[in-house]
Design a protein around this motif. Sequence first.
Motif, PDB file in Angstrom:
ATOM      1  N   ARG A  61     -16.390  -5.376 -14.992  1.00  0.00           N
ATOM      2  CA  ARG A  61     -16.175  -5.955 -16.410  1.00  0.00           C
ATOM      3  C   ARG A  61     -14.680  -5.316 -16.617  1.00  0.00           C
ATOM      4  N   PRO A  62     -14.014  -6.126 -17.580  1.00  0.00           N
ATOM      5  CA  PRO A  62     -12.985  -5.363 -17.955  1.00  0.00           C
ATOM      6  C   PRO A  62     -13.380  -4.597 -19.321  1.00  0.00           C
ATOM      7  N   VAL A  63     -12.938  -3.355 -19.537  1.00  0.00           N
ATOM      8  CA  VAL A  63     -13.268  -2.647 -20.461  1.00  0.00           C
ATOM      9  C   VAL A  63     -12.246  -2.393 -21.609  1.00  0.00           C
ATOM     10  N   LYS A  64     -11.009  -2.107 -21.107  1.00  0.00           N
ATOM     11  CA  LYS A  64     -10.009  -1.779 -22.005  1.00  0.00           C
ATOM     12  C   LYS A  64      -8.628  -1.634 -21.314  1.00  0.00           C
ATOM     13  N   ILE A  65      -7.523  -1.968 -22.000  1.00  0.00           N
ATOM     14  CA  ILE A  65      -6.114  -1.688 -21.624  1.00  0.00           C
ATOM     15  C   ILE A  65      -5.443  -0.682 -22.460  1.00  0.00           C
ATOM     16  N   SER A  66      -5.095   0.225 -21.752  1.00  0.00           N
ATOM     17  CA  SER A  66      -4.319   1.387 -22.575  1.00  0.00           C
ATOM     18  C   SER A  66      -2.789   1.367 -22.122  1.00  0.00           C
ATOM     19  N   HIS A  67      -2.011   1.837 -22.910  1.00  0.00           N
ATOM     20  CA  HIS A  67      -0.555   1.672 -22.719  1.00  0.00           C
ATOM     21  C   HIS A  67      -0.236   3.360 -22.908  1.00  0.00           C
ATOM     22  N   SER A  68       0.263   4.048 -22.077  1.00  0.00           N
ATOM     23  CA  SER A  68       0.777   5.318 -22.379  1.00  0.00           C
ATOM     24  C   SER A  68       2.271   5.219 -22.719  1.00  0.00           C
ATOM     25  N   GLY A  73       4.300  -0.198 -17.921  1.00  0.00           N
ATOM     26  CA  GLY A  73       2.822  -0.973 -17.474  1.00  0.00           C
ATOM     27  C   GLY A  73       1.799  -0.169 -18.116  1.00  0.00           C
ATOM     28  N   ALA A  74       0.750  -0.852 -18.086  1.00  0.00           N
ATOM     29  CA  ALA A  74      -0.580  -0.401 -18.675  1.00  0.00           C
ATOM     30  C   ALA A  74      -1.551  -0.088 -17.600  1.00  0.00           C
ATOM     31  N   THR A  75      -2.522   0.614 -17.987  1.00  0.00           N
ATOM     32  CA  THR A  75      -3.749   0.945 -17.442  1.00  0.00           C
ATOM     33  C   THR A  75      -5.059  -0.050 -17.660  1.00  0.00           C
ATOM     34  N   LEU A  76      -5.599  -0.661 -16.763  1.00  0.00           N
ATOM     35  CA  LEU A  76      -6.657  -1.572 -17.043  1.00  0.00           C
ATOM     36  C   LEU A  76      -7.972  -0.845 -16.428  1.00  0.00           C
ATOM     37  N   THR A  77      -8.835  -0.558 -17.407  1.00  0.00           N
ATOM     38  CA  THR A  77     -10.197   0.114 -17.037  1.00  0.00           C
ATOM     39  C   THR A  77     -11.211  -0.949 -16.688  1.00  0.00           C
ATOM     40  N   LEU A  78     -11.884  -0.712 -15.590  1.00  0.00           N
ATOM     41  CA  LEU A  78     -12.981  -1.686 -15.331  1.00  0.00           C
ATOM     42  C   LEU A  78     -14.269  -0.971 -15.178  1.00  0.00           C
ATOM     43  N   LEU A  79     -15.167  -1.478 -15.610  1.00  0.00           N
ATOM     44  CA  LEU A  79     -16.436  -0.929 -15.599  1.00  0.00           C
ATOM     45  C   LEU A  79     -17.414  -1.444 -14.243  1.00  0.00           C
ATOM     46  N   THR A  80     -17.915  -0.612 -13.611  1.00  0.00           N
ATOM     47  CA  THR A  80     -18.447  -1.143 -12.152  1.00  0.00           C
ATOM     48  C   THR A  80     -19.814  -0.064 -11.916  1.00  0.00           C
ATOM     49  N   THR A  81     -20.690  -0.512 -11.221  1.00  0.00           N
ATOM     50  CA  THR A  81     -21.862   0.261 -10.740  1.00  0.00           C
ATOM     51  C   THR A  81     -21.443   1.198  -9.882  1.00  0.00           C
ATOM     52  N   GLY A  82     -22.214   2.404  -9.802  1.00  0.00           N
ATOM     53  CA  GLY A  82     -21.722   3.396  -8.838  1.00  0.00           C
ATOM     54  C   GLY A  82     -21.789   2.880  -7.193  1.00  0.00           C
ATOM     55  N   LYS A  98      -3.616 -10.288  -8.940  1.00  0.00           N
ATOM     56  CA  LYS A  98      -4.285 -11.540  -9.905  1.00  0.00           C
ATOM     57  C   LYS A  98      -4.164 -11.182 -11.221  1.00  0.00           C
ATOM     58  N   VAL A  99      -4.457 -10.007 -11.880  1.00  0.00           N
ATOM     59  CA  VAL A  99      -4.443  -9.754 -13.368  1.00  0.00           C
ATOM     60  C   VAL A  99      -3.014  -9.658 -13.826  1.00  0.00           C
ATOM     61  N   ASN A 100      -2.030  -9.582 -12.952  1.00  0.00           N
ATOM     62  CA  ASN A 100      -0.538  -9.599 -13.250  1.00  0.00           C
ATOM     63  C   ASN A 100      -0.072 -11.212 -13.365  1.00  0.00           C
ATOM     64  N   ALA A 101      -0.983 -11.791 -12.541  1.00  0.00           N
ATOM     65  CA  ALA A 101      -0.544 -13.497 -12.643  1.00  0.00           C
ATOM     66  C   ALA A 101      -0.897 -13.965 -13.697  1.00  0.00           C
ATOM     67  N   ALA A 107       2.309  -6.599 -16.057  1.00  0.00           N
ATOM     68  CA  ALA A 107       1.840  -5.685 -17.365  1.00  0.00           C
ATOM     69  C   ALA A 107       0.967  -4.663 -16.850  1.00  0.00           C
ATOM     70  N   ILE A 108       0.194  -4.630 -15.856  1.00  0.00           N
ATOM     71  CA  ILE A 108      -0.766  -3.815 -15.265  1.00  0.00           C
ATOM     72  C   ILE A 108      -0.308  -3.087 -14.096  1.00  0.00           C
ATOM     73  N   GLN A 109       0.005  -1.723 -14.506  1.00  0.00           N
ATOM     74  CA  GLN A 109       0.556  -0.897 -13.391  1.00  0.00           C
ATOM     75  C   GLN A 109      -0.605  -0.056 -12.420  1.00  0.00           C
ATOM     76  N   ARG A 110      -1.538   0.246 -13.538  1.00  0.00           N
ATOM     77  CA  ARG A 110      -2.815   1.055 -12.678  1.00  0.00           C
ATOM     78  C   ARG A 110      -4.192   0.317 -13.167  1.00  0.00           C
ATOM     79  N   ILE A 111      -5.121   0.338 -12.058  1.00  0.00           N
ATOM     80  CA  ILE A 111      -6.537  -0.183 -12.571  1.00  0.00           C
ATOM     81  C   ILE A 111      -7.322   1.117 -12.146  1.00  0.00           C
ATOM     82  N   THR A 112      -7.944   1.671 -13.127  1.00  0.00           N
ATOM     83  CA  THR A 112      -9.085   2.665 -13.044  1.00  0.00           C
ATOM     84  C   THR A 112     -10.592   2.217 -13.060  1.00  0.00           C
TER      85      THR A 112
END
Length: 177
Positions: A61-68, A73-82, A98-101, A107-112
């Motif tokens: 699930r996408p949780v947030k996008i943060s810009h430093s 580019g921004a960082t997209l934070t995804l929520l996942t199970t362990g 796919k997200v940048n498309a 727009a998204i440089q990193r995904i955490t």
Amino acid sequence: MAQAPGPTYSKTRRRSRGFQAASSLLATRVQKAAEGRGFAVARLLTHWPEIAGPQLAAATRPVKISHSRGAFGATLTLLTTGPMAPMVEMQLPTLRDKVNACYGYNAIQRITLTQTAASGFAEGHASFSHAPKPPKAPDPTKVAQADSIGAQFTDPTLAQAMATLALNVATRQSRKP
């Protein structure tokens, strides 16, 4: 010279007659809420299964996008199970594309990834759905009966439609208590 007071018109938009889709009534509110969380394009939230694909969407699930500051580019934070985190980690480069498309530019440089249990997260209790179970194969005797009904017709399209209808009726009757 003072002008004569004219009729005052309200600045609210006049309602059209008929029904409106619920999505059109909530679109601006959803957009503002999404922008407040860092999602400049709400489509990333609303169409996540289409963007990520059915397998990744079921696990993330996408949780947030943060810009430093100072970084492109921004960082997209995804929520996942362990247990799913290593599988998602391997697919991050293609997911980022796919997200940048979706955004139309890089727009998204990193995904955490943020790992949590399937039933909890402080911001909304994310629940991950499992893949739907494949439907059971119908009883072979009912399939043979449906095929015999379809064989009565000369038009192949009509014969197939009638066989499908007969099979649906036969399986529906068996599901009733």
